[in-house]
Design a protein around this motif. Structure first.
Motif, mmCIF file in Angstrom:
data_model
loop_
_atom_site.group_PDB
_atom_site.id
_atom_site.type_symbol
_atom_site.label_atom_id
_atom_site.label_comp_id
_atom_site.label_asym_id
_atom_site.label_seq_id
_atom_site.Cartn_x
_atom_site.Cartn_y
_atom_site.Cartn_z
ATOM 1 N N THR A 25 0.846 -1.186 0.000
ATOM 2 C CA THR A 25 0.000 0.000 0.000
ATOM 3 C C THR A 25 0.887 1.243 0.000
ATOM 4 O O THR A 25 2.081 1.147 0.316
ATOM 5 N N PRO A 26 0.329 2.414 -0.305
ATOM 6 C CA PRO A 26 1.148 3.629 -0.264
ATOM 7 C C PRO A 26 1.808 3.858 1.104
ATOM 8 O O PRO A 26 2.939 4.337 1.172
ATOM 9 N N VAL A 27 1.123 3.487 2.165
ATOM 10 C CA VAL A 27 1.677 3.655 3.512
ATOM 11 C C VAL A 27 2.702 2.574 3.830
ATOM 12 O O VAL A 27 3.666 2.824 4.535
ATOM 13 N N PHE A 28 2.501 1.395 3.269
ATOM 14 C CA PHE A 28 3.397 0.262 3.541
ATOM 15 C C PHE A 28 3.699 -0.503 2.249
ATOM 16 O O PHE A 28 3.210 -1.600 2.024
ATOM 17 N N PRO A 29 4.520 0.108 1.361
ATOM 18 C CA PRO A 29 4.894 -0.615 0.141
ATOM 19 C C PRO A 29 5.706 -1.849 0.497
ATOM 20 O O PRO A 29 6.487 -1.826 1.447
ATOM 21 N N GLN A 30 5.497 -2.922 -0.264
ATOM 22 C CA GLN A 30 6.165 -4.173 0.051
ATOM 23 C C GLN A 30 7.196 -4.582 -0.999
ATOM 24 O O GLN A 30 7.571 -5.743 -1.077
ATOM 25 N N CYS A 31 7.657 -3.622 -1.770
ATOM 26 C CA CYS A 31 8.825 -3.844 -2.621
ATOM 27 C C CYS A 31 9.437 -2.477 -2.923
ATOM 28 O O CYS A 31 8.749 -1.451 -2.899
ATOM 29 N N GLY A 32 10.714 -2.464 -3.163
ATOM 30 C CA GLY A 32 11.426 -1.211 -3.386
ATOM 31 C C GLY A 32 10.958 -0.460 -4.618
ATOM 32 O O GLY A 32 10.929 0.773 -4.630
ATOM 33 N N PHE A 33 10.563 -1.193 -5.649
ATOM 34 C CA PHE A 33 10.113 -0.536 -6.880
ATOM 35 C C PHE A 33 8.785 0.188 -6.652
ATOM 36 O O PHE A 33 8.595 1.314 -7.104
ATOM 37 N N SER A 34 7.879 -0.479 -5.942
ATOM 38 C CA SER A 34 6.607 0.166 -5.610
ATOM 39 C C SER A 34 6.845 1.380 -4.721
ATOM 40 O O SER A 34 6.238 2.434 -4.918
ATOM 41 N N ALA A 35 7.761 1.248 -3.767
ATOM 42 C CA ALA A 35 8.076 2.365 -2.870
ATOM 43 C C ALA A 35 8.601 3.562 -3.660
ATOM 44 O O ALA A 35 8.245 4.710 -3.375
ATOM 45 N N ARG A 36 9.426 3.303 -4.654
ATOM 46 C CA ARG A 36 10.007 4.388 -5.470
ATOM 47 C C ARG A 36 8.912 5.143 -6.237
ATOM 48 O O ARG A 36 8.923 6.371 -6.288
ATOM 49 N N VAL A 37 7.980 4.425 -6.837
ATOM 50 C CA VAL A 37 6.905 5.086 -7.582
ATOM 51 C C VAL A 37 6.023 5.894 -6.624
ATOM 52 O O VAL A 37 5.628 7.024 -6.945
ATOM 53 N N ILE A 38 5.760 5.354 -5.448
ATOM 54 C CA ILE A 38 4.988 6.100 -4.441
ATOM 55 C C ILE A 38 5.722 7.394 -4.078
ATOM 56 O O ILE A 38 5.111 8.461 -3.996
ATOM 57 N N GLN A 39 7.034 7.334 -3.863
ATOM 58 C CA GLN A 39 7.815 8.530 -3.532
ATOM 59 C C GLN A 39 7.684 9.587 -4.625
ATOM 60 O O GLN A 39 7.558 10.776 -4.333
ATOM 61 N N ILE A 40 7.714 9.156 -5.868
ATOM 62 C CA ILE A 40 7.605 10.090 -6.995
ATOM 63 C C ILE A 40 6.227 10.745 -7.011
ATOM 64 O O ILE A 40 6.114 11.970 -7.124
ATOM 65 N N LEU A 41 5.181 9.937 -6.891
ATOM 66 C CA LEU A 41 3.820 10.493 -6.903
ATOM 67 C C LEU A 41 3.605 11.434 -5.724
ATOM 68 O O LEU A 41 2.982 12.489 -5.861
ATOM 69 N N GLN A 42 4.152 11.083 -4.570
ATOM 70 C CA GLN A 42 4.014 11.947 -3.400
ATOM 71 C C GLN A 42 4.833 13.230 -3.554
ATOM 72 O O GLN A 42 4.401 14.292 -3.120
ATOM 73 N N ALA A 43 5.996 13.149 -4.176
ATOM 74 C CA ALA A 43 6.820 14.343 -4.400
ATOM 75 C C ALA A 43 6.087 15.333 -5.302
ATOM 76 O O ALA A 43 6.192 16.551 -5.120
ATOM 77 N N LEU A 44 5.336 14.806 -6.270
ATOM 78 C CA LEU A 44 4.563 15.659 -7.168
ATOM 79 C C LEU A 44 3.194 16.024 -6.579
ATOM 80 O O LEU A 44 2.455 16.790 -7.186
ATOM 81 N N GLU A 45 2.893 15.446 -5.414
ATOM 82 C CA GLU A 45 1.602 15.656 -4.747
ATOM 83 C C GLU A 45 0.432 15.358 -5.679
ATOM 84 O O GLU A 45 -0.552 16.093 -5.751
ATOM 85 N N VAL A 46 0.561 14.246 -6.385
ATOM 86 C CA VAL A 46 -0.455 13.811 -7.334
ATOM 87 C C VAL A 46 -1.506 12.971 -6.611
ATOM 88 O O VAL A 46 -1.152 12.016 -5.920
ATOM 89 N N PRO A 47 -2.775 13.313 -6.765
ATOM 90 C CA PRO A 47 -3.808 12.426 -6.208
ATOM 91 C C PRO A 47 -3.865 11.143 -7.036
ATOM 92 O O PRO A 47 -3.860 11.190 -8.267
ATOM 93 N N PHE A 48 -3.861 10.004 -6.364
ATOM 94 C CA PHE A 48 -3.878 8.725 -7.084
ATOM 95 C C PHE A 48 -4.589 7.678 -6.270
ATOM 96 O O PHE A 48 -4.756 7.807 -5.071
ATOM 97 N N LYS A 49 -4.990 6.628 -6.962
ATOM 98 C CA LYS A 49 -5.587 5.456 -6.338
ATOM 99 C C LYS A 49 -4.622 4.306 -6.570
ATOM 100 O O LYS A 49 -3.937 4.271 -7.588
ATOM 101 N N SER A 50 -4.570 3.386 -5.623
ATOM 102 C CA SER A 50 -3.689 2.234 -5.797
ATOM 103 C C SER A 50 -4.447 0.942 -5.509
ATOM 104 O O SER A 50 -5.482 0.952 -4.843
ATOM 105 N N ALA A 51 -3.907 -0.139 -6.023
ATOM 106 C CA ALA A 51 -4.424 -1.478 -5.747
ATOM 107 C C ALA A 51 -3.246 -2.367 -5.377
ATOM 108 O O ALA A 51 -2.216 -2.361 -6.057
ATOM 109 N N ASN A 52 -3.401 -3.105 -4.292
ATOM 110 C CA ASN A 52 -2.363 -4.000 -3.799
ATOM 111 C C ASN A 52 -2.525 -5.365 -4.456
ATOM 112 O O ASN A 52 -3.448 -6.114 -4.127
ATOM 113 N N VAL A 53 -1.625 -5.698 -5.374
ATOM 114 C CA VAL A 53 -1.737 -6.965 -6.091
ATOM 115 C C VAL A 53 -1.393 -8.162 -5.208
ATOM 116 O O VAL A 53 -1.724 -9.298 -5.555
#
Length: 112
Positions: A25-53
């Motif tokens: 999840t955005p609060v608890f990413p469970q892989c480094g690649f997912s964490a990196r994309v979350i950091q980017i979206l948060q840095a841009l302050e982009v509203p987004f929806k996510s799904a935990n596969v």
């Protein structure tokens, strides 16, 4: 790919301007690649929806078939598949992700 999962993915990416399929999840990413994309979206302050596969094996396999892309995370903007972590990172560093988001009417905080 099962029809209901394709319909769910289609619904997700068309009803959310920015949709991220990720591990965790955005609060608890469970892989480094997912964490990196979350950091980017948060840095841009982009509203987004996510799904935990990781919570749904059918979704995990279904999104790979849907996009014809073998890895997760996967980012969609306005229904269009953008790419995984490497592509999103490169686009962010080049300023292309911010431009793409703005051109699609997605609110973005300008990079410093």
């Amino acid at each position: 790919m099962a029809e209901p999962i394709a319909q769910r993915i289609e619904s997700d990416i068309t009803s959310n301007d920015v949709m991220l399929y990720m591990k965790g999840t955005p609060v608890f990413p469970q892989c480094g690649f997912s964490a990196r994309v979350i950091q980017i979206l948060q840095a841009l302050e982009v509203p987004f929806k996510s799904a935990n596969v990781l919570e749904d094996e059918e979704l995990r396999e279904g999104i790979k078939a849907f996009s014809q892309w073998p890895t997760i995370p996967q980012l969609y903007v306005k229904g269009e598949f953008i790419g995984g972590c490497d592509i999103v990172t490169e686009m962010f560093q080049a300023g292309e992700l911010e431009t793409l988001l703005k051109e699609n009417g997605v609110p973005v905080k300008a990079q410093a």
